[in-house]
Design an enzyme around this catalytic site. Structure first.
Site, PDB file in Angstrom:
ATOM      1  N   CYS A  42       0.854  -1.188   0.000  1.00  0.00           N
ATOM      2  CA  CYS A  42       0.000   0.000   0.000  1.00  0.00           C
ATOM      3  C   CYS A  42       0.895   1.244   0.000  1.00  0.00           C
ATOM      4  O   CYS A  42       1.660   1.447   0.953  1.00  0.00           O
ATOM      5  CB  CYS A  42      -0.902  -0.018   1.230  1.00  0.00           C
ATOM      6  SG  CYS A  42      -1.900   1.467   1.390  1.00  0.00           S
ATOM      7  N   CYS A  75      -5.274   6.412  -3.761  1.00  0.00           N
ATOM      8  CA  CYS A  75      -4.553   5.135  -3.704  1.00  0.00           C
ATOM      9  C   CYS A  75      -3.132   5.392  -4.217  1.00  0.00           C
ATOM     10  O   CYS A  75      -2.947   5.781  -5.381  1.00  0.00           O
ATOM     11  CB  CYS A  75      -5.267   4.101  -4.576  1.00  0.00           C
ATOM     12  SG  CYS A  75      -4.378   2.533  -4.658  1.00  0.00           S
TER      13      CYS A  75
END
Ligand SMILES: N[C@@H](CCC[C@H](N)C(=O)O)C(=O)O
Length: 259
Positions: A73, A197
């Site tokens: 991530c 993101c």
């Protein structure tokens, strides 16, 4: 069990952080991770991140999506650097280990974090989209009128019908000038649109360059939750020295009673 947790967000992508250097968090308990990330019955977050000891780097980041699946991530990694600084593990720079391998990051004077991402050499350019891996899987489509685009509906359909059980994150981008794009992302593992993101904006910048939408090697991405920047060098079609820069902010801390 009482958990001391910290909440961080990077461009609105939000994470629960736990200092697990003593190894006491039961990370095999997937139901607990899902419960902690639940926005109605838990603390609420897009993902949960453990900071653990590592023998060769400053720390190890262990990332779980809200559904408890594991991967890399980008926004979470930038927040992990900010959290490691708060814990006194690092100062202005960090070498750490994540799901996709080792990373280097720097804390900038304005508090933003610049994170070195993996090199990207496999970029599939298809008729209406690009698919690549920037630490995790990303589908990228260039669209018009992104503000009103059915990101959740179409993102979920592509995630499931094109990529099956493993799935992919699905990014929709719209160009606003020579090196700037708006972006909205449907994230697998959250199974919803998130406000930003990090691996997704990285994939989008590389995809936009690869298909000739931009010739710049510094690309600005405007997500709903904030602005991010991606820079890179391209050598023989391989994207190297890929750096993701953006905010990583502490929001609050608290305790959670696990019954
Ligand atoms: N929000 C993240 C990506 C998190 C992982 C993703 N949902 C997946 O399952 O691949 C980021 O900032 O990169």
């Amino acid at each position: 069990m009482i958990l001391n947790f910290y909440k961080y967000q990077g461009a609105g992508n939000d994470f629960i952080f736990l200092d697990n250097r003593n190894g006491t968090f039961p990370k095999e308990n997937k139901e607990l991770i899902v419960h902690l990330c639940d926005r109605h019955f838990g603390i609420g977050a897009d993902g949960l991140i453990l900071i653990e000891n590592h023998s060769e780097t400053d720390f190890k980041m262990v990332y779980f999506n809200a559904d408890s699946s594991q991967t890399m991530c980008g926004n979470g990694a930038r927040c992990a650097v900010a959290f490691a600084k708060k814990l006194g593990i690092i100062n202005e720079s960090a070498n750490f280990t994540a799901y996709d391998g080792p990373h280097y990051a720097e804390v900038n004077d304005d508090g933003t974090i610049s994170l070195e991402m993996i090199d990207v050499d496999q970029i599939d350019v298809l008729e209406d989209h690009v698919f690549t891996n920037t630490g995790t899987l990303h589908h990228i489509e260039v669209v018009n009128n992104l503000e009103n685009y059915p990101v959740v509906e179409l993102g979920r359909k592509i995630r499931n019908e094109v990529y099956g059980a493993e799935g992919s994150n699905v990014n929709f981008i719209e160009q606003t000038n020579a090196n700037t794009f708006l972006i909205r992302t449907y994230e697998r593992g959250v199974e919803d649109e998130t406000l930003a993101c990090g691996t997704g904006v990285t994939a989008a910048a590389i995809a936009a360059h690869k298909i000739g939408k931009t010739t710049d090697t510094v690309v600005n991405l405007h997500a709903i939750g904030g602005n991010l920047q991606v820079s890179f060098d391209v050598t023989d079609g391989i994207y190297k020295n890929v750096v993701l820069t953006g905010p990583a902010q502490f929001v609050f801390q608290g305790t959670f009673n696990v019954s």
